[in-house]
Design a protein around this motif. Structure first.
Motif, PDB file in Angstrom:
ATOM      1  N   GLN A 124       0.824  -1.206   0.000  1.00  0.00           N
ATOM      2  CA  GLN A 124       0.000   0.000   0.000  1.00  0.00           C
ATOM      3  C   GLN A 124       0.861   1.260   0.000  1.00  0.00           C
ATOM      4  N   PHE A 125       1.924   1.251   0.775  1.00  0.00           N
ATOM      5  CA  PHE A 125       2.838   2.398   0.774  1.00  0.00           C
ATOM      6  C   PHE A 125       3.393   2.629  -0.630  1.00  0.00           C
ATOM      7  N   LEU A 126       3.799   1.558  -1.279  1.00  0.00           N
ATOM      8  CA  LEU A 126       4.354   1.680  -2.631  1.00  0.00           C
ATOM      9  C   LEU A 126       3.294   2.219  -3.584  1.00  0.00           C
ATOM     10  N   GLN A 127       2.081   1.708  -3.430  1.00  0.00           N
ATOM     11  CA  GLN A 127       0.946   2.147  -4.237  1.00  0.00           C
ATOM     12  C   GLN A 127       0.765   3.661  -4.132  1.00  0.00           C
ATOM     13  N   LEU A 128       1.049   4.176  -2.958  1.00  0.00           N
ATOM     14  CA  LEU A 128       0.848   5.602  -2.701  1.00  0.00           C
ATOM     15  C   LEU A 128       2.106   6.420  -2.974  1.00  0.00           C
ATOM     16  N   GLY A 129       3.074   5.810  -3.639  1.00  0.00           N
ATOM     17  CA  GLY A 129       4.221   6.582  -4.097  1.00  0.00           C
ATOM     18  C   GLY A 129       5.413   6.631  -3.151  1.00  0.00           C
ATOM     19  N   TYR A 130       5.324   5.923  -2.050  1.00  0.00           N
ATOM     20  CA  TYR A 130       6.432   5.896  -1.097  1.00  0.00           C
ATOM     21  C   TYR A 130       7.574   5.006  -1.590  1.00  0.00           C
ATOM     22  N   ALA A 131       8.778   5.299  -1.155  1.00  0.00           N
ATOM     23  CA  ALA A 131       9.876   4.341  -1.204  1.00  0.00           C
ATOM     24  C   ALA A 131       9.902   3.665   0.170  1.00  0.00           C
ATOM     25  N   VAL A 132      10.042   2.347   0.204  1.00  0.00           N
ATOM     26  CA  VAL A 132       9.854   1.604   1.449  1.00  0.00           C
ATOM     27  C   VAL A 132      11.093   0.802   1.847  1.00  0.00           C
ATOM     28  N   VAL A 141       1.886  -7.802 -11.290  1.00  0.00           N
ATOM     29  CA  VAL A 141       3.202  -7.743 -11.910  1.00  0.00           C
ATOM     30  C   VAL A 141       3.577  -6.293 -12.208  1.00  0.00           C
ATOM     31  N   ARG A 142       2.581  -5.498 -12.608  1.00  0.00           N
ATOM     32  CA  ARG A 142       2.858  -4.102 -12.907  1.00  0.00           C
ATOM     33  C   ARG A 142       3.354  -3.376 -11.647  1.00  0.00           C
ATOM     34  N   CYS A 143       2.661  -3.618 -10.520  1.00  0.00           N
ATOM     35  CA  CYS A 143       3.081  -3.008  -9.250  1.00  0.00           C
ATOM     36  C   CYS A 143       4.500  -3.430  -8.899  1.00  0.00           C
ATOM     37  N   TYR A 144       4.735  -4.710  -9.069  1.00  0.00           N
ATOM     38  CA  TYR A 144       6.031  -5.275  -8.713  1.00  0.00           C
ATOM     39  C   TYR A 144       7.128  -4.684  -9.590  1.00  0.00           C
ATOM     40  N   ARG A 145       6.886  -4.694 -10.921  1.00  0.00           N
ATOM     41  CA  ARG A 145       7.843  -4.144 -11.874  1.00  0.00           C
ATOM     42  C   ARG A 145       8.167  -2.694 -11.554  1.00  0.00           C
ATOM     43  N   LYS A 146       7.084  -1.968 -11.280  1.00  0.00           N
ATOM     44  CA  LYS A 146       7.244  -0.550 -10.998  1.00  0.00           C
ATOM     45  C   LYS A 146       8.152  -0.370  -9.781  1.00  0.00           C
ATOM     46  N   ALA A 147       7.901  -1.161  -8.759  1.00  0.00           N
ATOM     47  CA  ALA A 147       8.704  -1.075  -7.539  1.00  0.00           C
ATOM     48  C   ALA A 147      10.154  -1.446  -7.825  1.00  0.00           C
ATOM     49  N   VAL A 148      10.345  -2.467  -8.665  1.00  0.00           N
ATOM     50  CA  VAL A 148      11.696  -2.921  -8.972  1.00  0.00           C
ATOM     51  C   VAL A 148      12.419  -1.912  -9.853  1.00  0.00           C
ATOM     52  N   LEU A 149      11.740  -1.478 -10.931  1.00  0.00           N
ATOM     53  CA  LEU A 149      12.369  -0.550 -11.873  1.00  0.00           C
ATOM     54  C   LEU A 149      12.746   0.749 -11.176  1.00  0.00           C
ATOM     55  N   GLY A 150      11.873   1.224 -10.312  1.00  0.00           N
ATOM     56  CA  GLY A 150      12.151   2.466  -9.608  1.00  0.00           C
ATOM     57  C   GLY A 150      13.031   2.252  -8.388  1.00  0.00           C
ATOM     58  N   ASP A 151      13.472   1.027  -8.155  1.00  0.00           N
ATOM     59  CA  ASP A 151      14.240   0.678  -6.959  1.00  0.00           C
ATOM     60  C   ASP A 151      13.496   1.176  -5.719  1.00  0.00           C
ATOM     61  N   MET A 152      12.173   1.010  -5.730  1.00  0.00           N
ATOM     62  CA  MET A 152      11.336   1.547  -4.664  1.00  0.00           C
ATOM     63  C   MET A 152      11.304   0.643  -3.437  1.00  0.00           C
ATOM     64  N   LEU A 153      11.797  -0.547  -3.570  1.00  0.00           N
ATOM     65  CA  LEU A 153      11.710  -1.491  -2.457  1.00  0.00           C
ATOM     66  C   LEU A 153      13.092  -1.989  -2.064  1.00  0.00           C
ATOM     67  N   LEU A 154      13.422  -1.853  -0.795  1.00  0.00           N
ATOM     68  CA  LEU A 154      14.682  -2.382  -0.273  1.00  0.00           C
ATOM     69  C   LEU A 154      14.324  -3.378   0.815  1.00  0.00           C
ATOM     70  N   ALA A 155      14.578  -4.616   0.588  1.00  0.00           N
ATOM     71  CA  ALA A 155      14.198  -5.644   1.566  1.00  0.00           C
ATOM     72  C   ALA A 155      15.405  -6.047   2.393  1.00  0.00           C
ATOM     73  N   ILE A 156      15.243  -6.072   3.700  1.00  0.00           N
ATOM     74  CA  ILE A 156      16.317  -6.474   4.616  1.00  0.00           C
ATOM     75  C   ILE A 156      15.791  -7.594   5.502  1.00  0.00           C
ATOM     76  N   PRO A 157      16.233  -8.791   5.308  1.00  0.00           N
ATOM     77  CA  PRO A 157      15.697  -9.887   6.129  1.00  0.00           C
ATOM     78  C   PRO A 157      16.338  -9.968   7.510  1.00  0.00           C
ATOM     79  N   PHE A 158      15.582 -10.478   8.461  1.00  0.00           N
ATOM     80  CA  PHE A 158      16.136 -10.774   9.783  1.00  0.00           C
ATOM     81  C   PHE A 158      15.507 -12.059  10.271  1.00  0.00           C
ATOM     82  N   SER A 159      16.133 -12.631  11.283  1.00  0.00           N
ATOM     83  CA  SER A 159      15.477 -13.748  11.935  1.00  0.00           C
ATOM     84  C   SER A 159      15.495 -13.575  13.448  1.00  0.00           C
ATOM     85  N   SER A 160      16.653 -13.296  14.028  1.00  0.00           N
ATOM     86  CA  SER A 160      16.694 -13.197  15.490  1.00  0.00           C
ATOM     87  C   SER A 160      16.358 -11.788  15.957  1.00  0.00           C
TER      88      SER A 160
END
Lengths: 321, 321
Positions: free
Chosen positions: A74-82, B114-133
């Motif tokens: 939803q954040f991405l949908q609204l134009g945020y970088a997350v 897929v469009r949402c996903y592509r958009k997020a990827v192309l714009g580098d809008m998503l930075l994922a940082i995994p954790f476990s502990s």
């Protein structure tokens, strides 16, 4: 005087990739600052509480990360970088809509995999029963054992007990009704031993079946002793021993010597070592993947199951002849 | 005298779908017996140990079910019919080869997703940082807060802290090195309180950011009191309160009344209730999905994030003007 959170960071070490991640984070932030994007941090999923340094057990919680992942979209949908700080293997944005179990029905291009899957589905060869709690697991375990004992007389079933069953539990009557309060200071948890179900399994539920248990340790010196003790105590057929650290590339099959006379390994090799220090002796057989095997995409389960099936075959012949 | 495993089954209840599953199991077994198929039970994944009846926390272990799932495939490959008793949401046979995060790259037919996903990827809008502990999580949390504090002056970031962070942990120096022995009888675990990181977050790491925390309870009477106490103590901007039982369809937004004068909700509605029993007062705003909404596939996160973004927008305007 240092406050509790300062002490926490003084007493702990950062995660392995910490510096690299921070560097990537900084560059990412600067990029979005330059483009005047709004930025949100979304944290997601549960954190674990290790009980050992070589972690086998940990405290966990109900979360699978749905809220965080859905919110992130939803954040991405609204134009945020997350910045999405999420539990490893928790629910992921976008990808969460594809239930892995259903993707194969729709997907082309993975022919051999799809063929295996189709074959299993068309032949109704796979029956999946999910569990989450120890109690559910143990109820299903007994039910399945009893059913297979009765219904597989044509060829007594193999039980391949790979689940990582909790050793300790908190009995129903000692469970608190609601979420434990976190404002009341340190917490002491009293756990009781989970009964060893191999005993009733071999003596009551399914005495005619071929039973393989798994033993996972982090200390190599204890592995063989414990596997042998288990076989002696419960009278089942084989223990697959493995170390947490190397479980993807090496396992040791341990079985009573008395069985090895009747049952040969799939590869035809002699077992690698024999232990005859007292009346009850075992033979061991090490299965190992080389680095080449691993990089070729081989999995050790292929070997384990091949060996088990070969033994199971002989077991069936002995029983049914 | 009843043995320990008998007592276990006397003291526990079977899982909800138990009878149906057993009936299906029996028919399945009979079918394969009629076709003279070999049958194997493969158990897979870790079992959880609830600490409360309404389970928020549980003991868990490292297992994700890879061994069981891979072994299951091999059994099927070799002509077996397999009963696969697996942890819910653990790794599944066949499906496990498709990493959910990679499927979207290959898959057609899910255009909007897929469009949402592509958009997020192309714009580098998503930075994922995994954790476990818990430790990894807290290290990344501080790093991200500090970085966003510094790098988002153009529009102070929102922190949306949805992760289910453990309340208790076992300090590094008290952790046992190897797997705890399960043969030595009952186990007592001493856990210490995890420091409340909202305090340094609001005062040291990121005093300029917009901070939303989550509070999950199982007891409705405690929810508002605790949310209010947290806002008063830490001075952050909003608590999303939710009950474990209804968290997918209802949440309560709680915020200091002092903030509500400046910031309006997205819907323009007046907040539903006001609490002014002492100097620090809060306003609450309930978000709810109807059954119709739910069956239409709506998710409550869409509403939550809409409300948060509206407030964040006003917050940015106030800060940057």
């Amino acid at each position: 005087m240092a406050s509790d959170w300062e002490i926490f960071y003084k007493q702990t070490f950062p995660p392995l990739e910490f510096d690299n991640v921070c560097e990537r984070l900084r560059r990412w932030c600067q990029y979005h600052a330059a483009h005047k994007h709004k930025v949100a941090l979304v944290t997601s999923g549960g954190t674990t509480v290790p009980l050992e340094r070589n972690t086998v057990r940990f405290l966990d919680n109900f979360s699978v990360g749905t809220r965080g992942a859905a919110s992130c979209e939803q954040f991405l949908q609204l134009g945020y970088a997350v910045v999405f700080v999420h539990r490893e293997a928790s629910v992921l944005p976008f990808a969460r809509h594809l239930h892995p179990a259903r993707v194969l029905d729709a997907l082309a291009g993975l022919r051999p995999l799809v063929r295996c899957y189709r074959k299993a589905v068309l032949g109704d060869m796979l029956l999946a029963i999910p569990f989450s709690s120890l109690t559910s697991y143990l109820w299903y375990l007994r039910a399945v054992c009893e059913c297979l004992e009765q219904e597989t007389r044509h060829a007594p079933a193999a039980l391949y007990l790979a689940a990582a069953v909790a050793d300790y539990y908190i009995p129903e009557e000692k469970l608190s009704e609601h979420k434990l309060e976190s404002c009341t200071g340190p917490l002491s948890i009293e756990l009781e031993l989970v009964p060893k179900m191999l005993l009733p399994m071999m003596n009551v539920w399914s005495p005619s079946l071929y039973v393989v248990s798994f033993k996972l340790e982090t200390d190599v010196t204890k592995l063989l002793t414990k596997a042998k003790a288990a076989l002696h105590k419960y009278g089942h057929h084989l223990v697959v021993g493995n170390l947490l650290q190397t479980r993807r590339e090496q396992v040791t099959l341990v079985e009573p010597s008395s069985l090895c006379n009747k049952i040969h390994s799939a590869s035809g090799e002699k077992s690698l070592s024999t232990s005859t220090t007292d009346e009850f002796s075992v033979e061991t057989h090490i299965l190992q993947l080389s680095d080449d095997n691993r990089s070729a995409g081989l999995e050790i389960e292929e070997r384990i199951v091949m060996e088990i099936c070969s033994r199971h075959e002989s077991f069936i012949k002995n029983r049914c002849s």
